[in-house]
Design a protein around this motif. Structure first.
Motif, PDB file in Angstrom:
ATOM      1  N   TYR A 117      55.547  26.827  42.753  1.00  0.00           N
ATOM      2  CA  TYR A 117      56.700  27.083  41.887  1.00  0.00           C
ATOM      3  C   TYR A 117      57.600  25.845  41.903  1.00  0.00           C
ATOM      4  N   ASP A 118      57.837  25.336  43.102  1.00  0.00           N
ATOM      5  CA  ASP A 118      58.673  24.129  43.227  1.00  0.00           C
ATOM      6  C   ASP A 118      58.034  22.928  42.530  1.00  0.00           C
ATOM      7  N   GLU A 119      56.711  22.819  42.612  1.00  0.00           N
ATOM      8  CA  GLU A 119      56.009  21.719  41.937  1.00  0.00           C
ATOM      9  C   GLU A 119      56.098  21.856  40.416  1.00  0.00           C
ATOM     10  N   PHE A 165      58.776  19.906  36.122  1.00  0.00           N
ATOM     11  CA  PHE A 165      58.582  19.561  34.708  1.00  0.00           C
ATOM     12  C   PHE A 165      58.524  20.772  33.773  1.00  0.00           C
ATOM     13  N   LEU A 166      58.663  22.001  34.312  1.00  0.00           N
ATOM     14  CA  LEU A 166      58.689  23.206  33.490  1.00  0.00           C
ATOM     15  C   LEU A 166      59.972  23.990  33.766  1.00  0.00           C
ATOM     16  N   SER A 167      60.389  24.786  32.799  1.00  0.00           N
ATOM     17  CA  SER A 167      61.549  25.654  33.000  1.00  0.00           C
ATOM     18  C   SER A 167      61.119  26.876  33.819  1.00  0.00           C
ATOM     19  N   PRO A 168      62.067  27.582  34.414  1.00  0.00           N
ATOM     20  CA  PRO A 168      61.706  28.800  35.154  1.00  0.00           C
ATOM     21  C   PRO A 168      60.948  29.813  34.282  1.00  0.00           C
ATOM     22  N   LYS A 169      61.347  29.952  33.023  1.00  0.00           N
ATOM     23  CA  LYS A 169      60.654  30.885  32.131  1.00  0.00           C
ATOM     24  C   LYS A 169      59.208  30.455  31.886  1.00  0.00           C
ATOM     25  N   GLN A 170      58.989  29.143  31.779  1.00  0.00           N
ATOM     26  CA  GLN A 170      57.622  28.653  31.582  1.00  0.00           C
ATOM     27  C   GLN A 170      56.774  28.898  32.827  1.00  0.00           C
ATOM     28  N   VAL A 171      57.356  28.681  33.993  1.00  0.00           N
ATOM     29  CA  VAL A 171      56.607  28.922  35.235  1.00  0.00           C
ATOM     30  C   VAL A 171      56.273  30.404  35.355  1.00  0.00           C
ATOM     31  N   GLU A 172      57.218  31.257  34.990  1.00  0.00           N
ATOM     32  CA  GLU A 172      56.956  32.696  35.021  1.00  0.00           C
ATOM     33  C   GLU A 172      55.760  33.036  34.126  1.00  0.00           C
ATOM     34  N   LYS A 173      55.710  32.425  32.942  1.00  0.00           N
ATOM     35  CA  LYS A 173      54.589  32.659  32.026  1.00  0.00           C
ATOM     36  C   LYS A 173      53.278  32.186  32.645  1.00  0.00           C
ATOM     37  N   VAL A 174      53.310  31.040  33.326  1.00  0.00           N
ATOM     38  CA  VAL A 174      52.097  30.512  33.973  1.00  0.00           C
ATOM     39  C   VAL A 174      51.589  31.526  34.985  1.00  0.00           C
ATOM     40  N   TYR A 175      52.488  32.015  35.830  1.00  0.00           N
ATOM     41  CA  TYR A 175      52.078  32.977  36.863  1.00  0.00           C
ATOM     42  C   TYR A 175      51.653  34.310  36.257  1.00  0.00           C
TER      43      TYR A 175
END
Length: 152
Positions: A109-111, A115-125
């Motif tokens: 998540y930290d990585e 370069f991604l927003s929190p919402k984008q990381v949430e979508k990835v996961y």
């Protein structure tokens, strides 16, 4: 009826090549990149980090894969029920694996946040969790494997 199996000249069925984990991860990364609409520079960073993330997760899954039973049941008899000690060990191993998976997800998540927003990381996961089953079903379908028919 039309035969769907492909054959060599010698008449033997030609088996399809299974995709490697690396190829599947690459496909997943490309799908997520498209879904997030990332530019080329961000997509390259994402793909690199995503591959590392998935490698760690897959390595952890392999580490905790249940071993095949050494003793097979007699013909026509069901597998023996596990003992309380065996069930206890399986449960504790699952807890340990879940903690390690959470640690990996938190680390990446930290990585990803570099370069991604929190919402984008949430979508990835979320995509990874939601698509995991769908992806494996599709790969099995492409490999010619069918679901067993339990209705018979």
């Amino acid at each position: 009826q039309v035969m769907s199996a492909q054959h060599h000249e010698n008449g033997k069925r030609q088996s399809r090549k299974r995709m490697t984990i690396e190829q599947m991860t690459d496909m997943q990364a490309n799908k997520i990149i498209g879904d997030l609409g990332l530019d080329d520079k961000t997509a390259a960073k994402f793909k690199d980090v995503y591959k590392k993330y998935m490698k760690e997760m897959n390595d952890l899954r392999k580490e905790y894969m249940p071993k095949k039973p050494v003793v097979k049941p007699e013909e026509g008899k069901p597998f023996p029920m596990p003992t309380d000690e065996q069930v206890d060990k399986m449960m504790r191993d699952r807890f340990k694996q879940s903690r390690k998976m959470l640690d990996i997800r938190e680390k990446y998540y930290d990585e990803f946040r570099k370069f991604l927003s929190p919402k984008q990381v949430e979508k990835v996961y979320n995509k990874g969790l939601m698509n995991q089953g769908k992806f494996h079903k599709e790969m099995n379908r492409r490999a010619g494997m069918k679901k067993p028919d339990f209705k018979k």
